[in-house]
Design a protein around this motif. Structure first.
Motif, PDB file in Angstrom:
ATOM      1  N   VAL A 122     -13.801  57.918 -31.507  1.00  0.00           N
ATOM      2  CA  VAL A 122     -12.850  58.516 -30.576  1.00  0.00           C
ATOM      3  C   VAL A 122     -11.985  57.428 -29.954  1.00  0.00           C
ATOM      4  O   VAL A 122     -12.365  56.253 -29.919  1.00  0.00           O
ATOM      5  CB  VAL A 122     -13.556  59.331 -29.468  1.00  0.00           C
ATOM      6  N   ILE A 123     -10.832  57.856 -29.487  1.00  0.00           N
ATOM      7  CA  ILE A 123      -9.960  56.959 -28.736  1.00  0.00           C
ATOM      8  C   ILE A 123      -9.592  57.651 -27.430  1.00  0.00           C
ATOM      9  O   ILE A 123      -9.538  58.892 -27.362  1.00  0.00           O
ATOM     10  CB  ILE A 123      -8.691  56.559 -29.523  1.00  0.00           C
ATOM     11  N   LYS A 124      -9.390  56.853 -26.407  1.00  0.00           N
ATOM     12  CA  LYS A 124      -9.026  57.370 -25.085  1.00  0.00           C
ATOM     13  C   LYS A 124      -8.392  56.248 -24.280  1.00  0.00           C
ATOM     14  O   LYS A 124      -8.496  55.079 -24.642  1.00  0.00           O
ATOM     15  CB  LYS A 124     -10.256  57.916 -24.356  1.00  0.00           C
ATOM     16  N   CYS A 125      -7.756  56.619 -23.211  1.00  0.00           N
ATOM     17  CA  CYS A 125      -7.139  55.640 -22.320  1.00  0.00           C
ATOM     18  C   CYS A 125      -8.207  54.696 -21.778  1.00  0.00           C
ATOM     19  O   CYS A 125      -9.272  55.122 -21.345  1.00  0.00           O
ATOM     20  CB  CYS A 125      -6.448  56.371 -21.171  1.00  0.00           C
ATOM     21  N   ASP A 126      -7.898  53.410 -21.808  1.00  0.00           N
ATOM     22  CA  ASP A 126      -8.798  52.408 -21.229  1.00  0.00           C
ATOM     23  C   ASP A 126      -8.115  51.691 -20.065  1.00  0.00           C
ATOM     24  O   ASP A 126      -8.553  50.626 -19.636  1.00  0.00           O
ATOM     25  CB  ASP A 126      -9.256  51.411 -22.294  1.00  0.00           C
ATOM     26  N   LEU A 127      -7.034  52.293 -19.557  1.00  0.00           N
ATOM     27  CA  LEU A 127      -6.199  51.708 -18.503  1.00  0.00           C
ATOM     28  C   LEU A 127      -5.638  50.352 -18.918  1.00  0.00           C
ATOM     29  O   LEU A 127      -5.300  49.533 -18.076  1.00  0.00           O
ATOM     30  CB  LEU A 127      -6.955  51.580 -17.172  1.00  0.00           C
ATOM     31  N   CYS A 128      -5.545  50.130 -20.224  1.00  0.00           N
ATOM     32  CA  CYS A 128      -5.066  48.837 -20.752  1.00  0.00           C
ATOM     33  C   CYS A 128      -5.890  47.707 -20.125  1.00  0.00           C
ATOM     34  O   CYS A 128      -5.371  46.829 -19.430  1.00  0.00           O
ATOM     35  CB  CYS A 128      -3.576  48.645 -20.496  1.00  0.00           C
ATOM     36  N   ALA A 129      -7.193  47.762 -20.351  1.00  0.00           N
ATOM     37  CA  ALA A 129      -8.140  46.828 -19.729  1.00  0.00           C
ATOM     38  C   ALA A 129      -7.718  45.369 -19.878  1.00  0.00           C
ATOM     39  O   ALA A 129      -7.877  44.584 -18.936  1.00  0.00           O
ATOM     40  CB  ALA A 129      -9.531  47.051 -20.297  1.00  0.00           C
ATOM     41  N   ALA A 134      -5.308  40.646 -16.831  1.00  0.00           N
ATOM     42  CA  ALA A 134      -4.198  39.695 -16.681  1.00  0.00           C
ATOM     43  C   ALA A 134      -3.373  39.982 -15.426  1.00  0.00           C
ATOM     44  O   ALA A 134      -2.349  39.329 -15.194  1.00  0.00           O
ATOM     45  CB  ALA A 134      -3.308  39.735 -17.920  1.00  0.00           C
ATOM     46  N   GLY A 135      -3.805  40.977 -14.634  1.00  0.00           N
ATOM     47  CA  GLY A 135      -3.093  41.299 -13.410  1.00  0.00           C
ATOM     48  C   GLY A 135      -1.870  42.185 -13.611  1.00  0.00           C
ATOM     49  O   GLY A 135      -1.025  42.298 -12.724  1.00  0.00           O
TER      50      GLY A 135
END
Length: 182
Positions: A122-129, A134-135
């Motif tokens: 599955v794929i899902k949002c990772d909040l662009c970890a 990197a802030g």
């Protein structure tokens, strides 16, 4: 905890958020190359709601049902302050999490996922970890040309919603306050 919030009244349905999300997860900044990469799949979805377009993505629920139902613990988070992530090497593609997600934003990858058993995951949002470390805000938020997406603290967003509701109530002259002293 910060969350992505959407203002559907501002959204142009330009899909810049979807493209930025896909590129952020593709491993390349080259759009043409990303189209042919397996990881270039957006984790944010624009859904039509009448005259509005509503950007939807994982809400990273405090009591995340996707984590609860995952038989291999492929969905996880290290703390409530962190996003819900997928370890695609543990995912068996059973789709229990897809069924459990109240927002419908977890999907089984349409093409094989490197490192996943049988290529299914599955794929899902990772909040662009990686961007968060990197802030930087999530790619979808940075790419929105009209600021329909924001990355804000949950309590700040709730405070703004209360202020809007109070302003509308005052403006509509429908506020009836009844105070009862005991």
């Amino acid at each position: 905890m910060k969350r992505i919030v959407a203002d559907a009244t501002k959204c142009l349905a330009c899909r810049a958020c979807e493209v930025a999300c896909a590129l952020s997860h593709a491993g390349t900044d080259d759009l043409v190359k990303a189209i042919f990469e397996r990881g270039a799949t957006p984790r944010i979805y624009l859904e039509s709601a009448g005259k509005l377009a509503v950007p939807l993505q994982c809400r990273h629920c405090d009591d995340a049902p996707c984590i609860t139902v995952c038989p291999t613990r492929a969905l996880w988070r290290s703390s409530l302050a962190e996003p819900v992530l997928v370890n695609q090497g543990k995912c068996i593609g059973c789709e229990f999490c897809v069924q459990a997600c109240p927002f419908g934003v977890i999907v089984l990858a349409k093409s094989s996922v490197p490192g996943a058993p049988d290529g299914k995951a599955v794929i899902k949002c990772d909040l662009c970890a990686d961007r968060l470390r990197a802030g930087l805000p999530p790619a979808c938020v940075s790419s929105c040309p009209v600021a329909a997406l924001a990355f804000v603290e949950v309590d700040v967003n709730a405070r703004k919603a209360r202020a809007r509701t109070a302003a509308r109530a005052i403006a509509s002259d429908t506020v009836a306050v009844q105070v009862t002293w005991v």
